[in-house]
Design an enzyme around this catalytic site. Structure first.
Site, PDB file in Angstrom:
ATOM      1  N   ASP A 123       0.842  -1.238   0.086  1.00 13.53           N
ATOM      2  CA  ASP A 123      -0.075   0.192  -0.021  1.00 13.53           C
ATOM      3  C   ASP A 123       0.963   1.381  -0.020  1.00 13.53           C
ATOM      4  OD1 ASP A 123       0.852  -0.661   2.754  1.00 13.53           O
ATOM      5  OD2 ASP A 123      -0.543   0.786   3.306  1.00 13.53           O
ATOM      6  N   GLU A 190       0.235  -0.947   5.844  1.00  9.41           N
ATOM      7  CA  GLU A 190       1.031  -0.344   6.923  1.00  9.41           C
ATOM      8  C   GLU A 190       1.273   1.116   6.958  1.00  9.41           C
ATOM      9  OE1 GLU A 190       5.271   1.081   7.610  1.00  9.41           O
ATOM     10  OE2 GLU A 190       3.930   1.494   5.971  1.00  9.41           O
TER      11      GLU A 190
END
Length: 488
Positions: A123, A190
């Site tokens: 991400d 994250e």
């Protein structure tokens, strides 16, 4: 007269002894850098570059408001990985955790050996609205130009995901057989804490009794001009990361008209509290990961700096004073205080009935949230100011003497033979903290050589990585797997 001569002689003898001892400490300081063993294989460079370029084009953006996340784009990215790495998906076991986080297991010959885990995240943070025009190449274009790969995630952290998978795909093509199990774990959130990604991976593996020898995540990098007195670039491996806390200071009381103010208003009292905290600061102490950093780099310093750090027992107060002069080095040796929000008042001629301030703190290992609250209350010295502290503690501190750390250090030296590789304390957060629960040690290292400008681009405008850096990262991950394979 004889007494004075004796005193001078004694002082001279002590000075001579001091010089002998400190010079001995300096001249006998041995390097803590392993000799490099250069990689001799070849990588399919065109495939690797094209794959990272395409990976960047998937807008796998994490938002604090999770409802904004386009999970269909995450699904497309996962399908892209399956198409891009056929050997990995044919020979390794793949499990999807919580829908979008990925766990690849490469089974080794000896199940009794603790596995090793390499982790990254796919991400990325959003591109700040209105800044798109400031990019030299569109932020999700994956453009390859001028020896660089451009786009969001090129450094943070699709380079890790693609770099690891390229390394494994290459090792499989060479017929490499691991002695121990390896896990490759890729989180999907994250950038917003990892609660649905890495945390869920850890819970899943923990329920199965999986324990790691070590886990390696992103984190420190190889940085030029990082340490005074060291001419070589310094690669830093995070052995711990600071805790992150939010402290709210608030006071409530009668307001009134501004024409008749009290000597101490609510705004004034909170402002005074912040001023006291900034003036006092948390105590500084060169210990733990900060001390380890300088123990590893001191042998590589110029003579004057080496002399100082080789004799820390004498010069520690001087060293700490020097480190406190710059924000980056000060953060290495103390819990930091950063007031970020102040709220009070709505009307220019009315005293507010409430005033509050928000302070962001980054906690040193060993400083607990309760320690922080107690320090603030003692420093502020105002019983009517309410102090609330919430956040996360610092992570555990991993070993710098274990084969785990040495395998990472050796791998980095094999690829970057001129770099000084040392442990350090990471200021930002990573998914590594989640793995503390199931790993003997957790480390944080992004195997690329960066400038200070590159560091600013990670969550900013014009994020990109040089092709050389990316190819070096792939080599590093191959080296880590091989080095870990040789150890118990």
């Amino acid at each position: 007269m004889k007494k004075m001569k004796f005193t001078l002689l004694a002082l001279g003898s002590l000075l001579l002894l001091f010089i002998i001892v400190t010079m001995f400490n300096t001249l006998t300081l041995e390097t803590r850098q392993p000799a490099p063993a250069h990689y001799t294989g070849t990588i399919k460079e065109d495939h690797a570059i094209d794959t990272l370029s395409k990976a960047i084009q998937f807008q796998t953006i994490s938002y604090q408001d999770r409802s904004k996340m386009n999970l269909a784009e995450f699904d497309r990215f996962i399908s892209f990985l399956e198409q891009s790495f056929p050997a990995v998906h044919d020979q390794l076991e793949l499990e999807k955790v919580n829908g979008h986080s990925l766990v690849y297991k490469w089974k080794g010959r000896f199940a009794a050996k603790l596995p090793v885990g390499l982790t990254s995240h796919y991400d990325v943070v959003p591109v700040l609205e209105g800044t798109e025009k400031n990019w030299e190449q569109p932020p999700f274009s994956g453009t390859v130009a001028d020896g660089k790969i451009w786009g969001r995630g090129s450094l943070d952290d699709k380079i890790g995901v693609i770099g690891i998978l390229e390394a494994v795909e290459h090792l499989l093509s060479e017929g490499f057989k691991p002695e121990r199990d390896f896990y490759f774990m890729f989180g999907h959130d994250e950038e917003i804490g990892g609660d649905d990604g890495a945390s869920m991976i850890v819970s899943t593996l923990n329920d199965r009794g999986v324990k790691f020898a070590f886990v390696l995540d992103e984190g420190g990098a190889i940085v030029e001009n990082m340490v005074p007195g060291v001419t070589q670039p310094v690669g830093v491996i995070g052995v711990s990361e600071k805790g992150s806390a939010t402290a709210e200071l608030s006071i409530e009381g009668s307001g009134g008209h501004s024409s008749q103010p009290k000597d101490r208003t609510n705004i004034g009292r909170v402002a005074s509290a912040i001023a006291k905290l900034e003036e006092t600061q948390f105590p500084a102490d060169l210990q733990g990961p900060g001390e380890d950093l300088f123990e590893f780099v001191a042998p590589e310093m110029s003579f004057g700096m080496k002399y100082v750090f080789a004799n820390k027992f004498v010069f520690e107060p001087v060293i700490e004073k020097i480190l406190l002069q710059q924000p980056a080095s000060a953060a290495l040796i103390r819990t930091t205080i950063a007031p970020t929000i102040f709220q009070a008042g709505e009307q220019y001629n009315a005293l507010p009935e409430k005033a509050s301030a928000i302070i962001n703190l980054r906690l040193m290992p060993g400083d607990s949230l309760e320690d922080v609250r107690a320090f603030i209350e003692k420093t502020v010295e105002d019983e009517e100011i309410l102090v609330k502290v919430d956040g996360s503690e610092a992570s555990g501190v991993s070993s710098v003497d274990s084969w785990h750390f040495k395998a990472i250090q050796q791998s980095a030296r094999n690829v970057y033979d001129e770099a000084v590789i040392a442990p350090y304390l990471m200021f930002a957060g990573s998914d590594a903290k989640h793995y503390d629960r199931i790993a003997e040690n957790t480390y944080r290292f992004l195997p690329v050589q960066l400038t200070s400008d590159d560091l600013n681009r990670m969550h900013g405008t014009n994020e990109h990585v040089s092709i050389e850096n990316f190819l070096n990262a792939i080599q590093f991950y191959m080296e880590v797997i091989k080095e870990s394979n040789r150890n118990e």
